[in-house]
Scaffold this active site. Structure first.
Site, short mmCIF file in Angstrom:
data_model
loop_
_atom_site.label_atom_id
_atom_site.label_comp_id
_atom_site.label_asym_id
_atom_site.label_seq_id
_atom_site.Cartn_x
_atom_site.Cartn_y
_atom_site.Cartn_z
N LYS A 1 -5.32 13.92 26.28
CA LYS A 1 -4.90 15.14 25.57
C LYS A 1 -6.08 16.05 25.22
CE LYS A 1 -0.81 12.97 23.69
NZ LYS A 1 -0.93 11.71 24.45
C1 PLP Z 1 0.09 11.46 25.38
C2 PLP Z 1 -0.12 10.31 26.24
C3 PLP Z 1 0.84 9.92 27.20
C4 PLP Z 1 2.14 10.68 27.38
O1 PLP Z 1 1.93 11.90 27.99
P1 PLP Z 1 3.11 12.93 28.25
O2 PLP Z 1 2.48 13.99 29.06
O3 PLP Z 1 3.59 13.39 26.94
O4 PLP Z 1 4.19 12.21 29.00
C5 PLP Z 1 0.58 8.82 27.99
N1 PLP Z 1 -0.55 8.11 27.87
C6 PLP Z 1 -1.50 8.43 26.97
C7 PLP Z 1 -2.71 7.58 26.87
C8 PLP Z 1 -1.33 9.55 26.14
O5 PLP Z 1 -2.29 9.87 25.25
#
Ligand code: PLP
Length: 402
Positions: free
Chosen positions: A113
């Site tokens: 993120k």
């Molecule tokens: C946020 C996150 C996800 C999920 O991602 P999306 O794009 O919301 O499906 C999966 N794995 C990790 C490690 C994350 O931080």
């Protein structure tokens, strides 16, 4: 570039409008009114770009130089990635048997993120500075989002951030990442209860439209279009590094496995695909399997509760970005999407119409060819993670549009 709501009633907005809104006023999510189609020349030009270079090209297409001139945009993106540990920002690591891993974890908090939040925070600061405005970001988190959101806005002049975290339920590292930032615009609170219980007051705050307006509150979760936009670069970068050559016709397909929670990264992949990137998307979920059921059986219905797993960032009950995918795959049919999503909101359960379901699961692993691919995928993952303990109870599913 204009953005329309997946539910078709809210007025259209430009990138700035979409950036500062969470949901559209009709409850839908913003999507580009039209998707640019990338021809072979463009793809071939993009194929040698760095990851930040790809983000710049994508943002130029979807933001528009009238809102952020290219020089400014380049500065913002460079600044966004300036604290990443890897010089490439994102790196593709090659394992055996044609399996590759896209390393999206070289940001300050190690969460993928970081990539989209750093850019989004730069865009927000750009417009807030120009308009002399201030916002307060409110985030509830089980870990990843909170740390990355704090990192992206800490020290920003025109933004404050309030983070609520469930006491004792985040990893120690993430708790420390959140509670040890000493900037004046960062406010972190520990609350009793699990992450579902934590969501309730946050939902209540955002449901109070007058309060939100008065205090200039906003969210930074992946309903925000800007986060989806930046994540499209993951798929382009992965494709260009994995495709054997761009000389053949049609272009060779590349399969991308996407660990999925709220389906933000998945929605980004579906958009990239609609723009002409020949990727096949495979969704990976944990025991919180609503998307798996949707792909296999067209069963988009809520489970009773979130099941806690080791991959807590994927412990989601409602993958809200699926709405974007349903809209895309139904051919931008906002009327149909509105009917579906309103039914889901009323009954928390939805059986996808046959036609939409066939588009979501276009490459079923139930065919012989598909079974081969599933075996290959499982073997590949074993190379990556070691032989599996426990058992895989069901074959993987795919989600994608044609
Ligand atoms: C946020 C996150 C996800 C999920 O991602 P999306 O794009 O919301 O499906 C999966 N794995 C990790 C490690 C994350 O931080």
């Amino acid at each position: 570039m204009w953005y329309v709501s997946t539910r078709g009633i809210a007025p259209r907005v430009n990138f700035e409008g979409a950036l500062f809104s969470g949901y559209a006023s009709d409850g839908g999510l913003f999507m580009p009114e039209e998707l640019p189609q990338l021809d072979k020349e463009t793809l071939s030009q993009w194929s040698t770009l760095s990851y930040p270079g790809l983000v710049k090209e994508l943002c130029t297409l979807f933001v528009g130089p009238e809102l952020i001139p290219r020089d400014d945009l380049d500065d913002l993106i460079d600044r966004a990635f300036s604290r990443f540990r890897h010089k490439e920002v994102v790196h593709l690591s090659r394992l055996r048997n044609g399996l590759n891993v896209l390393e999206l974890w070289h940001g300050v908090t190690y969460a993928f993120k970081d990539l989209s939040l750093c850019c989004t925070a730069q865009f927000l600061q750009y417009f807030l500075g120009k308009r002399e405005k201030h916002v307060t970001v409110v985030v509830g988190t089980s870990g990843d989002t909170g740390s990355a959101a704090i990192e992206s806005v800490q020290g920003a002049k025109n933004m404050d951030i309030i983070v609520l975290l469930p006491k004792g339920r985040c990893t120690k590292i993430q708790e420390l990442q959140m509670t040890t930032v000493l900037k004046e615009n960062v406010h972190v609170f520990e609350v009793e209860g699990n992450s579902d219980e934590l969501d309730e007051p946050i939902k209540a705050v955002f449901a109070d439209v007058a309060f939100v307006k008065k205090h200039h509150l906003m969210s930074l979760n992946s309903i925000n279009w800007s986060r989806v936009l930046v994540q499209m670069a993951h798929h382009f970068f992965a494709y260009f590094r994995c495709a054997p050559s761009l000389d053949s016709h049609p272009l060779p397909p590349v399969e991308v496995v996407v660990p999925t929670g709220a389906a933000g990264n998945l929605a980004a992949g579906c958009i990239a695909q609609k723009m002409g990137l020949p990727i096949r998307l495979v969704v990976a979920v944990n025991r919180n399997d609503i998307i798996h059921r949707t792909v296999r059986r067209g069963d988009f219905s809520l489970s009773e509760a979130v099941k806690p797993t080791l991959a807590s960032a994927m412990d989601m009950q409602v993958p809200y970005n699926m709405e974007r995918i349903f809209w895309l795959l139904s051919g931008s049919d906002s009327q149909a999407t509105r009917v579906l999503m309103e039914q889901f909101e009323r009954t928390q359960s939805l059986k996808l119409p046959k036609e939409l379901h066939s588009k979501v699961s276009y490459y079923p692993y139930t065919t012989e060819k598909g079974k081969g691919a599933a075996t290959q995928l499982t073997q590949g993952l074993e190379v990556c993670c070691g032989p599996r303990r426990g058992s895989v109870t069901d074959t993987p599913g795919t989600a994608s549009g044609r």
